[in-house]
Design an enzyme around this catalytic site. Structure first.
Site, PDB file in Angstrom:
ATOM      1  N   PRO A  30       2.168 -50.047  36.244  1.00  0.00           N
ATOM      2  CA  PRO A  30       1.691 -48.658  36.267  1.00  0.00           C
ATOM      3  C   PRO A  30       2.476 -47.856  37.311  1.00  0.00           C
ATOM      4  O   PRO A  30       2.892 -48.404  38.335  1.00  0.00           O
ATOM      5  CB  PRO A  30       0.217 -48.787  36.683  1.00  0.00           C
ATOM      6  CG  PRO A  30      -0.141 -50.207  36.407  1.00  0.00           C
ATOM      7  CD  PRO A  30       1.118 -50.996  36.604  1.00  0.00           C
ATOM      8  N   LYS A  31       2.685 -46.583  37.045  1.00  0.00           N
ATOM      9  CA  LYS A  31       3.363 -45.713  38.008  1.00  0.00           C
ATOM     10  C   LYS A  31       2.318 -44.938  38.801  1.00  0.00           C
ATOM     11  O   LYS A  31       1.515 -44.208  38.238  1.00  0.00           O
ATOM     12  CB  LYS A  31       4.313 -44.736  37.308  1.00  0.00           C
ATOM     13  CG  LYS A  31       5.148 -43.926  38.277  1.00  0.00           C
ATOM     14  CD  LYS A  31       6.108 -43.001  37.558  1.00  0.00           C
ATOM     15  CE  LYS A  31       7.030 -42.310  38.540  1.00  0.00           C
ATOM     16  NZ  LYS A  31       6.309 -41.587  39.610  1.00  0.00           N
TER      17      LYS A  31
END
Length: 366
Positions: A30-31
């Site tokens: 995930p960013k």
């Protein structure tokens, strides 16, 4: 401080792609929507470095204490500082942590404690790991980052593109920026765009109500964007920027007719006053932001008659996060048609399976 990788370190960067790649040999994460931070620890000494070489240590004393317990005696860890609430990641609250007064810093540390998410290991003991493959650095990080503390986390990771697509969709409303993509054999290359990022992008039609000069003084640096609320008030929602040198000069000519008598009936007329700007703290177009280091944010008003289609990622607290990019001017649209109603609002996703503090609404150690 004596480490095999010494500060300052310029973080490894990513370039944008439009879709999650499917080829083998890739890992997905995930960013995070926070402050990029590289933690340097040498015994009792801990330094929190930012991506622009601005030290973060003094702003997050609670993290210094926490990381002293969660990390080994000698290491360098790349990660992200975030503020977690039960509704997701709160970037606006995180920005408020950058306060010049020590008393305020300590008060906010207690009221809105930050969390740290680790995703790469650059050094361990006397060993420089930057030339090692990312897959090996990640495996080592899993053995040294103590996740028993509720505000220190190891970022989720997967080699499954389907899992990445699920993260991309499911966690969007909770403040995630998208998905990061890293090759398993990737060394740590400072300041190089060798990773990939897949980010949410949408478009909205906004009123062009002003602009700021580029730092070269010869072209337009950014366009000030506005949207109308249900009561007919025009709100400043962000900027569109990142123009080429040629386009910056073209915009000066294109916008010139709208500068005539622009301030006379401008809805942001009061914000053009220098004294008002000094007190605004970023809430007005000319407000001074602590995160921008007090740089000049003065602006030039335009008669709010022009509409621009703007590409943006997501909305937070009624503003476009990370700024937008101008797609085109829309002469077929009226300014009054540019309302908040066109913005996508994504419901927050449940984050308790990643952040225990999101469920607790606190920040205590587990």
């Amino acid at each position: 401080m004596d480490l095999p990788v010494m500060p300052p370190v310029k973080p490894m960067l990513a370039k944008s792609v439009s879709a999650i790649p499917e080829e083998p040999g890739l890992l997905f994460e995930p960013k995070w929507d926070g402050f990029r931070c590289i933690v340097f620890r040498d015994g009792p000494e801990i330094e929190l470095g930012s991506r622009n070489d601005r030290p973060l240590t003094r702003y997050f004393p609670e993290l210094v204490e926490l990381l002293a317990a969660a990390l080994p005696e000698k290491c360098v860890v790349d990660g992200e500082i975030v503020v977690v609430t039960e509704h997701g990641l709160d970037f606006d609250t995180l920005q408020q942590r950058l306060h010049p007064a020590a008393s305020r810093v300590n008060k906010l540390a207690a009221e809105t404690p930050a969390s740290f998410v680790g995703f790469d290991l650059l050094a361990l003991g006397d060993r420089d790991l930057t030339e090692e493959p990312f897959e090996q650095r990640r495996a080592l990080l899993e053995t040294v980052l103590d996740g028993e503390f509720s505000r220190t986390h190891l970022t989720p990771i997967s080699d499954d593109p389907a899992q990445a697509r699920d993260w991309f969709t499911r966690f969007e409303g909770a403040g995630f920026d998208g998905v990061m993509v890293k090759a398993k054999d990737l060394p740590y290359l400072q300041d190089k765009r060798v990773m990939l990022k897949v980010k949410h992008e949408r478009t909205a039609d906004c009123v062009i109500a002003g602009f700021r000069w580029h730092k070269d003084g010869e072209g337009v640096g950014s366009l000030l964007l506005g949207l109308f609320d249900d009561d007919g008030s025009l709100h400043h929602v962000g900027v569109a920027s990142s123009f080429t040198a040629a386009r910056r000069k073209e915009l000066v000519t294109e916008l010139e007719p709208l500068r005539t008598n622009a301030l006379e009936n401008h809805p942001w007329r009061d914000w053009a006053d220098a004294a008002a700007q000094a007190k605004a703290e970023g809430k007005m177009p000319g407000g001074v932001s602590r995160w921008t280091g007090g740089k000049d944010l003065s602006w030039e008003p335009l008669r709010p008659e022009l509409v621009g289609e703007v590409r943006y990622e997501h909305v937070m607290s009624g503003r476009l996060r990370h700024g937008g990019r101008l797609v085109r001017f829309r002469t077929d649209r009226t300014p009054q048609s540019c309302t908040y109603a066109q913005l996508d609002e994504v419901a927050p996703a449940e984050l308790a399976d990643i952040f225990t503090e999101a469920k607790a609404g606190k920040g205590e150690r587990s």
